[in-house]
Design an enzyme around this catalytic site. Structure first.
Site, mmCIF file in Angstrom:
data_model
loop_
_atom_site.group_PDB
_atom_site.id
_atom_site.type_symbol
_atom_site.label_atom_id
_atom_site.label_comp_id
_atom_site.label_asym_id
_atom_site.label_seq_id
_atom_site.Cartn_x
_atom_site.Cartn_y
_atom_site.Cartn_z
ATOM 1 C CD GLU A 263 -3.064 -1.011 2.227
ATOM 2 O OE1 GLU A 263 -3.055 -0.031 2.985
ATOM 3 O OE2 GLU A 263 -3.963 -1.868 2.250
ATOM 4 C CD GLU B 3 -3.906 -6.075 3.896
ATOM 5 O OE1 GLU B 3 -4.693 -5.224 4.366
ATOM 6 O OE2 GLU B 3 -2.676 -5.973 3.984
HETATM 7 C C1 FCB Z 1 -4.746 -2.229 5.460
HETATM 8 C C2 FCB Z 1 -3.395 -2.625 6.029
HETATM 9 C C3 FCB Z 1 -3.469 -3.695 7.074
HETATM 10 C C4 FCB Z 1 -4.657 -3.530 7.996
HETATM 11 C C5 FCB Z 1 -5.916 -3.313 7.203
HETATM 12 C C6 FCB Z 1 -7.146 -3.170 8.058
HETATM 13 O O1 FCB Z 1 -4.675 -0.943 4.921
HETATM 14 O O2 FCB Z 1 -2.559 -3.080 4.983
HETATM 15 O O3 FCB Z 1 -2.245 -3.720 7.760
HETATM 16 O O4 FCB Z 1 -4.407 -2.524 8.895
HETATM 17 O O5 FCB Z 1 -5.778 -2.173 6.397
#
Ligand code: FCB
Length: 461
Positions: free
Chosen positions: A174, A365
């Site tokens: 990110e 994620e």
């Molecule tokens: C993302 C992050 C991860 C976690 C989630 C909820 O942005 O990569 O570490 O905090 O959000």
């Protein structure tokens, strides 16, 4: 896939070999922040500054995973996870960011990876999930070009020492959040609050990625043939941007936020240039771009996959000329962190990525925080999380039907953990952690997910 649209009677099947996983990151779970030669990271420093993190929380003890990892791997095996995405803490491996290597740190990850293999779980390693060695921050952090060069050395070291055992490597997690929340803003470490550094930070993160891809190609890494699609890629958190109203000024606001949030990263990676509208935005605010002549070709070095972290969309409205466009809250229901639940963000983010690349995609994620409460009998019936994951997975399936080369999905997160500036209150885990005793307890969503993995698909309710 040419499946017809699913009906409730018909389960949503995923392609054979689809990589079902869960994700964590080092600082959020490991604890043991001074053990066995680990150096200080920007998050250790940030947590010590009053008012930065809810409740004054820190990465200590987090989930005590540095000591409890065998139990956690056993838990993953019981869930039937096919893959586990974790991150390597740079300050455990190179405590000062450059120079001396800490063998104890390498040994920790070597043991973890071996245990994953012993259970047939594919390790997916992220090189940088936000825990920069503090000595590098003192020399400018990601605003300094040198940090990208040190990152490339650290990456080459890991490919050399652990490369043969890890089929999938993520370079940077990110870059967008690091740029805006860590450097332009103050919400995340290092909390610099220097908007004029935005482009330098984004550029050096992308450069670090490109240099690491080149180091990977030059390394002797040849992962075992039985492991999936070996390779390296970056993880972007794409946020589909929508205008808050049909007014043209809100449409322009959405286009600007899309340029700054998504295309500022996609375009250099896949087209070898920064988007003109994003550059114009920054030029007007006198934000410099410190790029050397070859940098964009390094950044655009072909990778093997693209990872997407997808949580939210953005609703954009026109702001005042100085502050630029603003985000307004969406109408949907919300998670415990106040994030709007909008499942099509998954298919929309995938469609956006496909404007730029035909590379294999992974959803690296996706997940949600809810106020999970153990019942008197100890069970945790987190129905909201099951509904959330089900709706988002259905959107992933929709993207597959539309022709996306989606190879896997990772729930954020395996465990309740340290949620950055929000501390320990937001619970994202499939597995509940009692932070007083460190007891782990799978929630109903963990059992539900085990079932999804076992049937390689979803039964729609
Ligand atoms: C993302 C992050 C991860 C976690 C989630 C909820 O942005 O990569 O570490 O905090 O959000």
């Amino acid at each position: 896939m040419d499946d017809p649209a699913p009906s409730p009677a018909r389960p949503l099947r995923f392609p054979p070999g689809f990589l079902w996983g869960a994700a964590t990151s080092a600082f959020q779970i490991e604890g043991s922040t001074t053990a066995e030669g680990r150096g200080e990271s920007i998050w250790d420093r940030f947590c010590r500054q009053p008012g930065r993190v809810a409740g004054g929380a820190s990465g200590e003890p987090a989930c005590d995973h540095y000591r409890r990892w065998p139990e956690d791997v056993a838990l993953m095996a019981r869930l039937g996870l096919r893959a586990y995405r974790f991150s390597v803490a740079w300050p455990r491996i190179v405590p000062r960011g450059g120079g001396r290597v800490n063998q104890a740190g390498l040994d920790f990850y070597r043991r973890l990876i071996a245990a994953l293999h012993a259970h047939g779980i594919v390790p997916v390693a992220t090189l940088y999930h936000w825990d920069l060695p503090q000595p590098l921050q003192e020399r400018g952090g990601w605003a300094a070009r040198d940090t990208a060069l040190r990152f490339a050395e650290y990456a080459a070291l890991l490919f050399d020492r652990l490369g043969a055992e890890v089929p999938l490597w993520v370079t940077i997690n990110e870059p967008m959040l690091i740029t805006y929340a860590g450097y332009a803003g103050r919400a995340k470490a290092p909390g610099a609050g220097r908007p004029f550094q935005s482009l330098a930070v984004a550029h050096h993160l992308l450069l670090a990625h490109g240099l690491a891809v080149r180091a990977f190609r030059q390394s002797a890494v040849r992962p075992a043939a039985d492991l999936p699609a070996p390779g390296i890629g970056i993880v972007l958190n794409l946020r589909p941007c929508h205008p808050a109203s049909p007014r043209p000024r809100d449409a322009r606001a959405a286009a600007t936020l899309d340029a700054l949030t998504n295309r500022l990263f996609l375009a250099p990676l896949f087209r070898g240039h920064y988007p003109a509208d994003a550059l114009r935005f920054f030029r007007r605010r006198l934000v410099p771009l410190p790029a050397a002549p070859d940098d964009l070709s390094i950044i655009a070095t072909p990778a093997d996959f693209l990872g997407l972290n997808v949580y939210v969309r953005v609703l954009a409205a026109a702001g005042n000329p100085l502050t630029g466009p603003r985000q307004v809250p969406g109408p949907g229901p919300r998670t415990a962190l106040g994030w709007e639940i909008y499942p099509p963000c998954i298919s929309e983010a995938i469609a956006l990525a496909r404007e730029y690349t035909t590379l294999p995609l992974y959803l690296t994620e996706n997940g949600a925080a809810f106020a999970d409460q153990p019942a008197p009998d100890g069970t945790i019936n987190d129905r909201e999380r099951i509904a959330y994951l089900q709706a988002h997975l259905a959107e992933a399936h929709r993207a597959l039907r539309a022709g996306a080369d989606l190879r896997g999905y990772f729930v954020w997160s395996l465990l309740d953990n340290f949620e950055w500036e929000d501390g320990y209150a937001p619970r994202f885990g499939l597995v509940h952690v009692d932070f007083a005793t460190q007891a782990r307890r799978p929630k109903a969503s963990a059992h539900w997910y085990a079932d999804v993995i076992a049937r390689n698909g979803l039964l729609l309710e």
